[in-house]
Design an enzyme around this catalytic site. Structure first.
Site, mmCIF file in Angstrom:
data_model
loop_
_atom_site.group_PDB
_atom_site.id
_atom_site.type_symbol
_atom_site.label_atom_id
_atom_site.label_comp_id
_atom_site.label_asym_id
_atom_site.label_seq_id
_atom_site.Cartn_x
_atom_site.Cartn_y
_atom_site.Cartn_z
ATOM 1 N N CYS A 75 0.909 3.621 6.317
ATOM 2 C CA CYS A 75 0.892 2.153 6.340
ATOM 3 C C CYS A 75 -0.196 1.573 5.455
ATOM 4 O O CYS A 75 -0.374 0.357 5.403
ATOM 5 C CB CYS A 75 0.725 1.635 7.770
ATOM 6 S SG CYS A 75 -0.845 2.075 8.543
ATOM 7 N N HIS A 115 -10.256 -5.792 3.335
ATOM 8 C CA HIS A 115 -9.165 -6.336 4.134
ATOM 9 C C HIS A 115 -8.717 -7.698 3.615
ATOM 10 O O HIS A 115 -7.524 -8.032 3.655
ATOM 11 C CB HIS A 115 -9.591 -6.443 5.600
ATOM 12 C CG HIS A 115 -8.455 -6.317 6.555
ATOM 13 N ND1 HIS A 115 -7.739 -5.149 6.714
ATOM 14 C CD2 HIS A 115 -7.875 -7.216 7.389
ATOM 15 C CE1 HIS A 115 -6.787 -5.338 7.612
ATOM 16 N NE2 HIS A 115 -6.851 -6.579 8.037
ATOM 17 N N ASP A 145 -8.574 3.424 4.911
ATOM 18 C CA ASP A 145 -9.763 3.929 5.599
ATOM 19 C C ASP A 145 -9.914 5.438 5.440
ATOM 20 O O ASP A 145 -11.039 5.946 5.376
ATOM 21 C CB ASP A 145 -9.726 3.552 7.080
ATOM 22 C CG ASP A 145 -10.359 2.193 7.347
ATOM 23 O OD1 ASP A 145 -11.191 1.759 6.526
ATOM 24 O OD2 ASP A 145 -10.010 1.556 8.358
ATOM 25 N N GLU A 154 -7.006 7.890 10.235
ATOM 26 C CA GLU A 154 -7.780 7.234 9.175
ATOM 27 C C GLU A 154 -9.215 7.740 9.108
ATOM 28 O O GLU A 154 -10.003 7.259 8.300
ATOM 29 C CB GLU A 154 -7.756 5.715 9.370
ATOM 30 C CG GLU A 154 -8.090 5.255 10.770
ATOM 31 C CD GLU A 154 -7.772 3.778 10.989
ATOM 32 O OE1 GLU A 154 -7.665 3.033 10.002
ATOM 33 O OE2 GLU A 154 -7.650 3.382 12.155
#
Length: 469
Positions: A406, A93, A359, A335
């Site tokens: 996304c 992240h 993910d 995900e």
């Protein structure tokens, strides 16, 4: 403490070894941070055992053992133009947020904080994942040339900002922005985004040492984002913490595998009072514009039921108060492989889906994407990942419900034609990638790409076919 610092710094000054003498600066930074904490002040810059080094043109670079996503909140306000960390993966992240903020960074460099010394000259090549220490004049000139070329390319792409995102065969494609803060909306608009496809609300919660934002603070933040997009839709993901996104600087060492533990919607459902506070703030913000609420990491029917019940409860609480609120669309993130395999169940309950390919890849391939030791196995083009993605897009289209990607795949121009061929018509990415992806869309014939995309996902080696058409 100040007197003790003076004693220690004198000891460092008397050391014969030049490298050890230079570590005095590290000691001074640590003492400064402790003193600021004792005074109740925030740290001046995001530091995690760092060392600032001099880069080309007197620009400062941060070299650290590790940086958390929360540290990135302060990075734009710091003196640093880029960073290097020992730990982390390119899809962690922290790395993703660095790219979204257009910050040059290399993560997972293992021993960089030991090798780099104060006043070293560095070149950070974030695209290649390479750092160069004290490069030769020829190498420096080569990278200066690359920088000039990149600036020229950005200027050329900027002319596409107001061009509608249409394929050659007339398919309209929705290009949305991923943001972390309400103040990121100007960058989204400047890139030509037609909405926000992912507002990572967890950044409102991080780095606060347990003092979570109350309903009013959250409402004002969501409202600013909604108003900042001037009537365009804003998709706000409910808090997604855990694994490589801890709430504060402490790592979740009590969990053997935090990526599989109490994170995202699991954490929210375990803290219903906190979750209700966020849901009320989101509903209130919806009175000011189009708000879509996105729920992360759902996998079970029971989680879906509990989430929707809490949303109804939050709405009833606002009604009881006489508080103004708006209607929201509610979507689920796909995900987890279990969600992709039961996608029709999700489509019965939600207005839209958003695929988090980072993910989805991690959980499908059983790879911790923040672990640099297995980073070479992280492959979003693995046949299993692509087949789950294709099935999700097809299911959404069959039921007439929007599906957005996304994750990092959406912002990778090399993946654009494949996603178009699979039927994707909504992409969400960090603003810096919108124009490069739009350029690929303008050059593509979506109808002709469909048979090729099907061949790619059925191949044992999809990457080998990616550049064929």
């Amino acid at each position: 403490m100040v007197s003790q610092l003076e004693v220690l710094t004198r000891q460092f000054d008397e050391m014969e070894d030049e490298y050890l003498r230079e570590r005095k600066a590290d000691l001074e930074q640590v003492v400064e941070r402790v003193l600021r904490r004792l005074k109740g002040l925030a740290p001046p810059v995001p530091l995690a055992a760092p060392r600032a080094v001099r880069a080309e043109g007197e620009v400062l670079v941060l070299v650290a053992h590790e940086l958390s996503p929360a540290d990135m909140l302060q990075f734009k306000k710091s003196v640093f133009a880029g960073f290097v960390t020992d730990l982390g993966g390119k899809t962690s992240h922290t790395a993703i947020v660095a790219r979204s903020m257009d910050i040059p960074a290399v993560v997972g460099a293992r021993v960089a904080s030991d090798l780099v010394r104060q006043d070293d000259l560095l070149i950070i090549d974030g695209d290649a994942g390479v750092i160069l220490i004290d490069p030769s004049p020829i190498i420096r000139e080569e990278y200066a040339y690359k920088q000039r070329q990149a600036e020229l390319e950005r200027g050329r792409l900027a002319r596409l900002k107001h061009t509608p995102a249409l394929t050659l065969d007339g398919e309209r494609i929705e290009l949305l922005a991923n943001i972390e803060q309400p103040d990121d909306t100007p960058a989204a608009l400047d890139a030509g985004a037609v909405g926000v496809g992912l507002f990572r609300s967890e950044f409102l919660f991080m780095g606060r040492e347990g003092k979570l934002p109350d309903e009013e603070e959250q409402y004002q933040a969501y409202r600013r984002a909604v108003e900042g997009m001037h009537g365009m839709p804003v998709t706000i993901r409910t808090i997604d913490v855990g694994a490589d996104k801890p709430l504060d600087d402490r790592r979740e060492s009590t969990h053997l595998n935090p990526a599989l533990g109490l994170r995202a919607i699991r954490w929210s459902l375990s803290e219903p009072a906190m979750f209700l506070t966020q849901l009320r703030a989101l509903l209130r913000a919806a009175a000011h514009g189009q708000v879509h609420v996105l729920i992360p990491m759902l996998a079970h029917a029971s989680e879906i039921r509990q989430t929707l019940e809490l949303l109804a409860q939050a709405r009833a609480q606002l009604d009881a108060r006489g508080q103004v609120h708006g209607v929201v669309q509610v979507g689920a993130m796909i995900e987890v492989p279990a969600a992709a395999l039961t996608v029709n169940m999700f489509l019965r309950h939600f207005d839209f889906l958003s695929v988090g390919t980072n993910d989805l890849t991690q959980y499908t391939l059983a790879i911790d994407r923040a672990d640099e030791s297995v980073a070479h196995l992280y492959d979003p083009l693995h046949p299993a990942v692509l087949q789950l993605l294709a099935a999700t897009i097809a299911a959404g289209r069959a039921q007439g419900k929007p599906v957005t990607v996304c994750g990092e795949m959406a912002g990778d121009p090399a993946m654009t034609r494949l996603l178009l061929g699979l039927g994707l018509r909504s992409f969400s990415m960090h603003p810096a990638q919108i124009l490069p992806v739009k350029q690929e869309i303008l050059r593509a014939d979506a109808g002709k790409l469909a048979p090729w995309a099907q061949a790619v996902i059925e191949s044992d080696e999809p990457a080998a076919l990616l550049t064929e058409p």
